[in-house]
Design a protein around this motif. Structure first.
Motif, PDB file in Angstrom:
ATOM      1  N   MET A 182      44.049  37.884  46.254  1.00  0.00           N
ATOM      2  CA  MET A 182      42.608  38.115  46.153  1.00  0.00           C
ATOM      3  C   MET A 182      41.928  38.161  47.510  1.00  0.00           C
ATOM      4  O   MET A 182      42.318  37.463  48.445  1.00  0.00           O
ATOM      5  CB  MET A 182      41.942  36.983  45.347  1.00  0.00           C
ATOM      6  CG  MET A 182      42.090  37.041  43.870  1.00  0.00           C
ATOM      7  SD  MET A 182      41.302  35.580  43.090  1.00  0.00           S
ATOM      8  CE  MET A 182      39.600  35.769  43.663  1.00  0.00           C
ATOM      9  N   GLN A 192      39.701  45.202  43.558  1.00  0.00           N
ATOM     10  CA  GLN A 192      41.111  44.820  43.519  1.00  0.00           C
ATOM     11  C   GLN A 192      41.526  44.681  42.059  1.00  0.00           C
ATOM     12  O   GLN A 192      41.034  43.810  41.342  1.00  0.00           O
ATOM     13  CB  GLN A 192      41.346  43.490  44.247  1.00  0.00           C
ATOM     14  CG  GLN A 192      41.320  43.586  45.765  1.00  0.00           C
ATOM     15  CD  GLN A 192      41.699  42.250  46.369  1.00  0.00           C
ATOM     16  OE1 GLN A 192      40.950  41.280  46.276  1.00  0.00           O
ATOM     17  NE2 GLN A 192      42.862  42.192  46.983  1.00  0.00           N
ATOM     18  N   VAL A 242      37.097  41.651  41.755  1.00  0.00           N
ATOM     19  CA  VAL A 242      38.530  41.437  41.543  1.00  0.00           C
ATOM     20  C   VAL A 242      38.789  41.250  40.054  1.00  0.00           C
ATOM     21  O   VAL A 242      38.143  40.409  39.407  1.00  0.00           O
ATOM     22  CB  VAL A 242      39.043  40.198  42.306  1.00  0.00           C
ATOM     23  CG1 VAL A 242      40.547  40.025  42.089  1.00  0.00           C
ATOM     24  CG2 VAL A 242      38.727  40.296  43.785  1.00  0.00           C
ATOM     25  N   VAL A 263      34.599  38.105  39.796  1.00  0.00           N
ATOM     26  CA  VAL A 263      35.979  38.029  39.315  1.00  0.00           C
ATOM     27  C   VAL A 263      35.942  38.035  37.798  1.00  0.00           C
ATOM     28  O   VAL A 263      35.132  37.335  37.183  1.00  0.00           O
ATOM     29  CB  VAL A 263      36.678  36.741  39.805  1.00  0.00           C
ATOM     30  CG1 VAL A 263      38.094  36.648  39.235  1.00  0.00           C
ATOM     31  CG2 VAL A 263      36.700  36.671  41.325  1.00  0.00           C
ATOM     32  N   LEU A 322      41.476  40.023  37.462  1.00  0.00           N
ATOM     33  CA  LEU A 322      42.702  39.251  37.279  1.00  0.00           C
ATOM     34  C   LEU A 322      43.097  39.235  35.806  1.00  0.00           C
ATOM     35  O   LEU A 322      42.327  39.645  34.945  1.00  0.00           O
ATOM     36  CB  LEU A 322      42.486  37.803  37.746  1.00  0.00           C
ATOM     37  CG  LEU A 322      41.984  37.567  39.163  1.00  0.00           C
ATOM     38  CD1 LEU A 322      41.734  36.069  39.383  1.00  0.00           C
ATOM     39  CD2 LEU A 322      42.969  38.102  40.187  1.00  0.00           C
TER      40      LEU A 322
END
Length: 260
Positions: free
Chosen positions: A94, A74, A34, A101, A36
């Protein structure tokens, strides 16, 4: 497009959106990744930006996914994001089973765009005062914001390896000819140093991995002979003072690869 329009785009806020991108087969099968964060993670400054979050496949996150083929990717980073956006919008989206991450965050909280705008349009003294205002925020308010953000990430993905990446020093300070004076460039780089030091402190306290990109960008700031960042950019204006393709590929990607 006028200079005023370019500068206005530097301070515009953004709305967050969610996209999920697929990766090609490679070596990170079994890893749910993921990405971010803000514009330095979404890929602003590189070609191919799309959507309201200005995500680019040339971002370090998308490049890592393309090279390593995680089971899922993601891509939640969004241009203009602040810590509250990560907590309220990105973290809830998430995958709770995330294994990896990555994040850059804190620059917009500290007033990156308004500070650059002030330094572009004002005197050395006014620029320095604006940078010092941001440094006070970094010292007094940002730590709590970062702690809350990191705690939200850990709560959502308790088993994930979280890599917090730094920001680069934007300017080369050795060049005589530049769009900003040496005094302004040194002030802005000093502000970035203070921001990175605080991010490192809070990331380490959270038990996360801190990945410093500054050595990778050394000698490649704005106004250097081989910059890894864009200077003031007319088209598209949001690229101003963000990494270019070389910055994401040779500056950020090795830092994530080494920390992941």
């Amino acid at each position: 497009m006028s200079r005023a329009t370019v500068l206005a785009c530097l301070v515009s806020s953004s709305v967050l959106a969610l996209t999920v991108a697929a990766a090609s087969p490679a070596q990170a099968a079994g890893v749910d990744y993921v990405a971010l964060g803000d514009s330095y993670s979404s890929g602003v400054g590189a070609p191919g930006q799309s959507g309201i979050c200005l995500r680019s496949n040339h971002s370090y996150a998308a490049q890592w996914a393309a090279r390593n083929s995680p089971t899922s990717f993601q891509f939640l980073a969004c241009g203009g994001a602040v810590t509250d956006d990560v907590v309220k919008t990105q973290v809830p989206a998430m995958n709770s089973g995330a294994d990896l991450v990555s994040i850059t965050i804190g620059g917009n909280d500290a007033g990156f765009a308004p500070t650059v705008l002030t330094c572009l349009t004002s005197s050395d003294a006014t620029c320095t005062a604006k940078v010092n205002q941001g440094r006070a925020y970094v010292a007094n308010t940002l730590p709590g914001k970062l702690d809350a953000t990191y705690a939200a990430i850990r709560a959502k993905a308790p088993g994930a390896r979280v890599v917090v990446l730094s920001y680069p020093n934007i300017f080369d300070t050795s060049s005589v000819l530049c769009e900003m004076s040496t005094t302004k460039r040194k002030a802005l780089n000093g502000g970035a140093q203070a921001l990175d030091d605080m991010i490192k402190s809070r990331a380490t306290a959270a038990g996360f991995v801190y990945a410093d990109v500054r050595d990778n960008f050394a000698g490649h700031g704005v106004c250097s002979s081989r910059p890894y960042l864009n200077g003031l950019t007319i088209i598209p204006p949001q690229n101003s003072y963000h990494p270019n393709v070389n910055g994401y590929t040779s500056g950020y990607l090795p830092a994530l690869t080494g920390a992941a």
